[in-house]
Scaffold this active site. Structure first.
Site, PDB file in Angstrom:
ATOM      1  N   TYR A   1      16.008 -17.073  -6.909  1.00 54.04           N
ATOM      2  CA  TYR A   1      16.820 -16.769  -7.796  1.00 54.04           C
ATOM      3  C   TYR A   1      17.812 -15.752  -7.702  1.00 54.04           C
ATOM      4  CZ  TYR A   1      14.142 -20.241 -10.413  1.00 54.04           C
ATOM      5  OH  TYR A   1      13.729 -21.534 -11.121  1.00 54.04           O
TER       6      TYR A   1
ATOM      7  N   ASN B   1       5.073 -17.207  -9.832  1.00 54.98           N
ATOM      8  CA  ASN B   1       5.854 -17.757  -8.816  1.00 54.98           C
ATOM      9  C   ASN B   1       6.544 -16.860  -8.149  1.00 54.98           C
ATOM     10  OD1 ASN B   1       7.220 -19.981  -7.759  1.00 54.98           O
ATOM     11  ND2 ASN B   1       7.665 -20.732  -9.663  1.00 54.98           N
TER      12      ASN B   1
ATOM     13  N   ARG C   1      17.669 -24.853  -4.073  1.00 53.19           N
ATOM     14  CA  ARG C   1      18.833 -23.767  -4.616  1.00 53.19           C
ATOM     15  C   ARG C   1      20.149 -25.149  -4.149  1.00 53.19           C
ATOM     16  NH1 ARG C   1      19.968 -19.060  -1.298  1.00 53.19           N
ATOM     17  NH2 ARG C   1      18.144 -19.118  -0.587  1.00 53.19           N
TER      18      ARG C   1
ATOM     19  N   ARG D   1      10.368 -26.158   0.257  1.00 56.64           N
ATOM     20  CA  ARG D   1      10.661 -25.428   1.831  1.00 56.64           C
ATOM     21  C   ARG D   1      11.942 -26.512   2.412  1.00 56.64           C
ATOM     22  NH1 ARG D   1       9.802 -21.065   0.297  1.00 56.64           N
ATOM     23  NH2 ARG D   1      10.178 -20.494   2.722  1.00 56.64           N
ATOM     24  N   ARG D   2      13.050 -27.447   1.463  1.00 54.72           N
ATOM     25  CA  ARG D   2      13.812 -27.560   2.216  1.00 54.72           C
ATOM     26  C   ARG D   2      15.288 -27.156   1.935  1.00 54.72           C
ATOM     27  NH1 ARG D   2      12.098 -34.439   3.645  1.00 54.72           N
ATOM     28  NH2 ARG D   2      10.108 -33.853   4.418  1.00 54.72           N
ATOM     29  N   GLY D   3      15.367 -26.563  -0.162  1.00 58.22           N
ATOM     30  CA  GLY D   3      16.788 -26.021   0.088  1.00 58.22           C
ATOM     31  C   GLY D   3      17.589 -26.868  -1.440  1.00 58.22           C
TER      32      GLY D   3
ATOM     33  N   ALA E   1      12.907 -28.349 -10.462  1.00 53.98           N
ATOM     34  CA  ALA E   1      11.973 -29.116 -10.071  1.00 53.98           C
ATOM     35  C   ALA E   1      11.826 -29.830  -8.669  1.00 53.98           C
ATOM     36  CB  ALA E   1      10.389 -30.545 -10.835  1.00 53.98           C
TER      37      ALA E   1
ATOM     38  N   GLU F   1      13.754 -18.331 -17.136  1.00 57.19           N
ATOM     39  CA  GLU F   1      13.250 -17.963 -17.578  1.00 57.19           C
ATOM     40  C   GLU F   1      11.880 -18.484 -16.003  1.00 57.19           C
ATOM     41  OE1 GLU F   1      11.932 -19.367 -21.029  1.00 57.19           O
ATOM     42  OE2 GLU F   1      12.742 -18.137 -22.213  1.00 57.19           O
TER      43      GLU F   1
END
Length: 148
Positions: A115, A108, A85, A80-82, A73, A103
């Site tokens: 991913y 989404n 990731r 949107r700032r990585g 989360a 999952e």
């Protein structure tokens, strides 16, 4: 982007993580569930801090060389700032991890794109998996073979 720091979750983080979970998930985990996971010997919790605030987290289980990613989360104010990731890259970089599973809601699109960019592939679909009837895509990742 300011300095992002990835660290392990502590018991002092539970209230903040639970509040963040409620902001991010339609069916959030309870603080009790987070507390149980904190005591689970196979569970690994990573927290992303940005400027002293918890911007995201990842919960997974490591069993042998396999990683089951249970929850990722990012605070809506930090998306949107990585951050997701970086959290995922952190756990996948562990040389003791050869394979990872997760999952994701079939709708989404942002998470699925992330991913895929990290090397996950759709391996199956669980029809009507979520409380609201949405399907779950099963995705898996394997550490690239350096000999190929």
């Amino acid at each position: 982007m300011n300095r992002l720091y990835i660290r392990r979750l502590t018991a002092d983080d539970l209230e903040k993580i639970t509040a963040l979970e409620r902001r991010c998930q339609p069916h959030p985990w309870s603080q009790e569930l987070f507390c149980r996971e904190l005591g689970n010997p196979v569970a690994r919790f990573h927290v992303a801090e940005l400027d002293g605030s918890i911007a995201g987290y990842l919960c997974c289980w490591q069993i042998g060389d396999e990683l089951e990613i249970h929850n990722v989360a990012t605070d809506p104010d930090y998306r949107r700032r990585g951050i997701a990731r970086r959290l995922l890259a952190e756990v996948l970089a562990d040389p003791g991890v050869a394979r990872a599973f997760l999952e994701v809601r079939s709708g989404n699109r942002g998470a699925i794109a992330l991913y895929r960019a990290l090397g996950f592939r759709v391996s199956d679909c669980r029809r009507g998996y979520y409380h609201d009837g949405e399907d779950a895509l099963l995705m898996d990742w394997r550490r690239p073979d350096p000999d190929c």
